[in-house]
Design a protein around this motif. Structure first.
Motif, PDB file in Angstrom:
ATOM      1  N   CYS A 156       0.793  -1.196   0.008  1.00  0.00           N
ATOM      2  CA  CYS A 156       0.023   0.006  -0.047  1.00  0.00           C
ATOM      3  C   CYS A 156       0.882   1.307   0.079  1.00  0.00           C
ATOM      4  O   CYS A 156       0.650   2.074  -0.687  1.00  0.00           O
ATOM      5  CB  CYS A 156      -0.925  -0.063   1.297  1.00  0.00           C
ATOM      6  SG  CYS A 156      -2.366  -1.081   0.906  1.00  0.00           S
ATOM      7  N   SER A 160       2.303   1.515  -3.237  1.00  0.00           N
ATOM      8  CA  SER A 160       1.571   2.375  -4.263  1.00  0.00           C
ATOM      9  C   SER A 160       1.367   3.706  -4.195  1.00  0.00           C
ATOM     10  O   SER A 160       1.061   4.519  -4.929  1.00  0.00           O
ATOM     11  CB  SER A 160       0.417   1.309  -4.491  1.00  0.00           C
ATOM     12  OG  SER A 160      -0.460   1.515  -3.666  1.00  0.00           O
ATOM     13  N   SER A 161       1.393   4.207  -2.707  1.00  0.00           N
ATOM     14  CA  SER A 161       1.002   5.475  -2.630  1.00  0.00           C
ATOM     15  C   SER A 161       2.021   6.626  -2.954  1.00  0.00           C
ATOM     16  O   SER A 161       1.617   7.582  -3.245  1.00  0.00           O
ATOM     17  CB  SER A 161       0.279   5.821  -1.101  1.00  0.00           C
ATOM     18  OG  SER A 161       1.281   5.744  -0.210  1.00  0.00           O
ATOM     19  N   ALA A 194       1.928   6.851  -6.703  1.00  0.00           N
ATOM     20  CA  ALA A 194       0.728   7.376  -7.197  1.00  0.00           C
ATOM     21  C   ALA A 194       0.962   9.146  -7.058  1.00  0.00           C
ATOM     22  O   ALA A 194      -0.082   9.774  -7.393  1.00  0.00           O
ATOM     23  CB  ALA A 194      -0.666   6.962  -6.356  1.00  0.00           C
ATOM     24  N   LYS A 218       1.584   5.020 -11.730  1.00  0.00           N
ATOM     25  CA  LYS A 218       0.347   4.882 -11.644  1.00  0.00           C
ATOM     26  C   LYS A 218      -0.323   5.785 -10.558  1.00  0.00           C
ATOM     27  O   LYS A 218       0.119   5.833  -9.364  1.00  0.00           O
ATOM     28  CB  LYS A 218       0.162   3.336 -11.023  1.00  0.00           C
ATOM     29  CG  LYS A 218      -0.974   2.755 -11.237  1.00  0.00           C
ATOM     30  CD  LYS A 218      -1.161   1.859 -12.768  1.00  0.00           C
ATOM     31  CE  LYS A 218      -2.735   1.142 -12.647  1.00  0.00           C
ATOM     32  NZ  LYS A 218      -3.506   1.878 -13.691  1.00  0.00           N
ATOM     33  N   ASN A 275      -3.790   6.704  -8.252  1.00  0.00           N
ATOM     34  CA  ASN A 275      -4.886   6.175  -7.834  1.00  0.00           C
ATOM     35  C   ASN A 275      -5.812   7.283  -6.765  1.00  0.00           C
ATOM     36  O   ASN A 275      -6.608   6.792  -6.060  1.00  0.00           O
ATOM     37  CB  ASN A 275      -4.587   5.005  -7.017  1.00  0.00           C
ATOM     38  CG  ASN A 275      -3.494   5.253  -5.701  1.00  0.00           C
ATOM     39  OD1 ASN A 275      -3.321   6.374  -5.389  1.00  0.00           O
ATOM     40  ND2 ASN A 275      -3.137   4.262  -5.131  1.00  0.00           N
ATOM     41  N   LYS A 276      -5.253   8.479  -7.377  1.00  0.00           N
ATOM     42  CA  LYS A 276      -6.341   9.484  -6.492  1.00  0.00           C
ATOM     43  C   LYS A 276      -6.182  10.897  -7.313  1.00  0.00           C
ATOM     44  O   LYS A 276      -5.235  11.114  -8.046  1.00  0.00           O
ATOM     45  CB  LYS A 276      -5.776   9.604  -4.818  1.00  0.00           C
ATOM     46  CG  LYS A 276      -4.284  10.337  -4.943  1.00  0.00           C
ATOM     47  CD  LYS A 276      -3.896  10.331  -3.558  1.00  0.00           C
ATOM     48  CE  LYS A 276      -2.374  10.802  -3.395  1.00  0.00           C
ATOM     49  NZ  LYS A 276      -1.544  10.803  -2.203  1.00  0.00           N
ATOM     50  N   ASP A 293     -10.090   4.898 -15.644  1.00  0.00           N
ATOM     51  CA  ASP A 293     -10.148   4.930 -14.333  1.00  0.00           C
ATOM     52  C   ASP A 293     -10.168   6.485 -13.766  1.00  0.00           C
ATOM     53  O   ASP A 293     -10.243   6.484 -12.679  1.00  0.00           O
ATOM     54  CB  ASP A 293      -9.229   4.153 -13.538  1.00  0.00           C
ATOM     55  CG  ASP A 293      -7.605   4.650 -13.735  1.00  0.00           C
ATOM     56  OD1 ASP A 293      -7.680   5.893 -14.481  1.00  0.00           O
ATOM     57  OD2 ASP A 293      -6.822   4.256 -13.385  1.00  0.00           O
ATOM     58  N   TYR A 318      -8.012   8.437 -13.122  1.00  0.00           N
ATOM     59  CA  TYR A 318      -6.752   8.732 -12.662  1.00  0.00           C
ATOM     60  C   TYR A 318      -5.620   8.987 -13.512  1.00  0.00           C
ATOM     61  O   TYR A 318      -4.560   9.687 -13.541  1.00  0.00           O
ATOM     62  CB  TYR A 318      -6.506   8.003 -11.403  1.00  0.00           C
ATOM     63  CG  TYR A 318      -7.257   7.777 -10.380  1.00  0.00           C
ATOM     64  CD1 TYR A 318      -7.945   8.745  -9.700  1.00  0.00           C
ATOM     65  CD2 TYR A 318      -7.878   6.652 -10.226  1.00  0.00           C
ATOM     66  CE1 TYR A 318      -8.754   8.502  -8.795  1.00  0.00           C
ATOM     67  CE2 TYR A 318      -8.971   5.969  -9.225  1.00  0.00           C
ATOM     68  CZ  TYR A 318      -9.284   7.166  -8.552  1.00  0.00           C
ATOM     69  OH  TYR A 318     -10.158   6.764  -7.627  1.00  0.00           O
ATOM     70  N   ASN A 319      -5.473   7.800 -14.654  1.00  0.00           N
ATOM     71  CA  ASN A 319      -4.350   7.486 -15.468  1.00  0.00           C
ATOM     72  C   ASN A 319      -4.892   8.076 -16.621  1.00  0.00           C
ATOM     73  O   ASN A 319      -5.857   7.301 -17.378  1.00  0.00           O
ATOM     74  CB  ASN A 319      -3.756   6.261 -15.305  1.00  0.00           C
ATOM     75  CG  ASN A 319      -3.373   6.236 -13.779  1.00  0.00           C
ATOM     76  OD1 ASN A 319      -2.241   6.181 -13.293  1.00  0.00           O
ATOM     77  ND2 ASN A 319      -4.166   5.482 -13.135  1.00  0.00           N
ATOM     78  N   ASP A 360     -10.544   9.969  -3.773  1.00  0.00           N
ATOM     79  CA  ASP A 360     -10.407   9.209  -4.599  1.00  0.00           C
ATOM     80  C   ASP A 360     -12.116   8.692  -4.963  1.00  0.00           C
ATOM     81  O   ASP A 360     -12.820   9.343  -4.162  1.00  0.00           O
ATOM     82  CB  ASP A 360      -9.823   7.641  -4.534  1.00  0.00           C
ATOM     83  CG  ASP A 360      -9.962   7.134  -3.171  1.00  0.00           C
ATOM     84  OD1 ASP A 360     -11.109   7.113  -2.965  1.00  0.00           O
ATOM     85  OD2 ASP A 360      -8.994   6.572  -2.702  1.00  0.00           O
TER      86      ASP A 360
END
Ligand code: GAL
Length: 379
Positions: free
Chosen positions: A18, A21-22, A25, A34, A36-37, A93, A95-96, A373
């Motif tokens: 986690c 990935s944050s 992100a 990537k 994700n927010k 999505d 975000y991307n 998100d």
């Protein structure tokens, strides 16, 4: 391995993945990681790691993919003119975003309505099910004429990402008087023999040649009818005008909204059978307070509700100006308020402020969030 130990290992793997990935992100990162927010106001890298270049934009959703169209800006104040055209990005999505290149190119032909160096703002794309064409509307100012032309421009394409072919630009609805829904008091009807206000005067002045059309959006209703919403009458009054069945011209039927109160940057969406508009005041590139309206029919009457933004910065829309409201596909009551944070001295650096809209019954509210998100819509 005993169960306790197994769960501890699983938990630490989860925590590590986690946090990794944050970090990846973080939209402020210059690498194409990537995302994700949403991080309103931050640099938003596309798939190449370059800040998204789609200002004053709008989004259309087609078969599982979102397509974001906006003004391609260049560096410096030269970027306030259209040197390139309309840029398109795609995402599954939100975000991307993948760079899909220039969907509509400005023209190199001198005298063309969208000649390189003209002003081309707030492009919005809609899909016409009958003609199977994508139709792009935008605000055009002819090269070298400042903001005096005040025209609506239209282009079409067989493919969502383009290339779009420019069709024409003009001032809508010449010779046409507004449509007045039943019950409209006579005091609200325009009398061009003796215009009752400054904005009525502008309307009557422009009656023969067509109404001015600057900041704009396009909305397609559930019945397939499309509407062009634009700042008219020297930006004093919004007009909502019906488009023809192929969406490439105006039918002559239109209304005026909030006459004389200078609404710009209109967005229009529908929820539970109610039409909503969010727009801004009229202070050029400088931010001002947003305003919202609602109506039971597209033809009004439209009720003015004041500023939807709450809390610190709400008097200047947190530094932004509305451009589109995006219904999130597959989610009920999920609408994203999209705004531009303009940087006219270095136009390419303009930022995007996306915030969730919260509904309280039929009322709406927008609050600032540093990051968020799509799970926000579950609350
Ligand atoms: C804003 C408008 C922008 C752009 C700018 C130019 O009010 O919303 O789209 O036209 O003025 O000053």
């Amino acid at each position: 391995m005993n169960t306790m130990k197994y769960y501890k290992i699983l938990l630490s793997v989860l925590i590590i993945s986690c946090s990794v990935s944050s970090i990846a992100a973080t939209p402020d990162s210059t690498k194409a990681g990537k995302v994700n927010k949403f991080t309103p106001g931050a640099i938003w890298p596309d798939n190449h790691g370059t800040h998204i270049n789609a200002h004053g934009g709008g989004i259309i959703y087609q078969s599982g993919t979102y397509y974001w169209f906006g003004e391609h800006k260049i560096a410096g104040d030269a970027g306030n003119k259209a040197e390139v055209g309309v840029h398109c990005y795609s995402s599954k999505d939100l975000y991307n975003w993948k760079d899909q290149g220039i969907a509509l190119n400005v023209s190199n032909t001198p005298g063309n309505d969208i000649e390189k160096g003209c002003i081309l703002e707030r492009p919005k794309v809609v899909y016409n099910k009958k003609t199977k064409k994508y139709v792009m509307w935008f605000h055009v100012e002819l090269k070298g004429k400042g903001y005096s032309a005040a025209r609506a421009g239209v282009a079409t394409s067989d493919k969502v990402t383009g290339p779009y072919q420019f069709l024409k630009s003009y001032r809508p609805n010449p010779g046409e008087m507004p449509f007045y829904p039943a019950g409209t008091p006579d005091s609200e009807k325009i009398n061009c023999v003796k215009p009752a206000s400054k904005t009525d005067g502008f309307f009557c002045r422009d009656l023969p040649g067509g109404q001015m059309a600057r900041d704009m959006t396009v909305f397609v209703d559930d019945d397939g009818k499309a509407y062009h919403v634009f700042s008219s009458e020297e930006n004093f009054t919004l007009q909502i005008a019906q488009l023809s069945d192929d969406y490439t011209s105006h039918t002559g039927k239109f209304i005026r909204v909030h006459a004389g109160h200078q609404t710009e940057a209109p967005t229009l969406f529908k929820r539970n059978g109610i039409y909503y508009m969010i727009g801004s005041g009229c202070t050029g590139w400088d931010p001002n307070a947003a305003r919202w309206f609602s109506a039971k029919s597209i033809w009004g009457p439209w009720t003015f509700h004041g500023n939807p933004c709450k809390g610190e910065g709400s008097d200047i829309t947190y530094g932004g100006q509305s451009t589109h409201v995006l219904p999130v596909a597959g989610k009920k009551n999920a609408f994203i308020f999209m705004a531009d944070k303009w940087t006219p001295k270095n136009a390419i650096d303009g930022r995007y402020l996306w915030l969730p809209i919260h509904f309280k019954g039929d009322d709406l509210e927008i609050n600032w969030l540093n990051s968020w998100d799509l799970n926000e819509f579950k609350n």
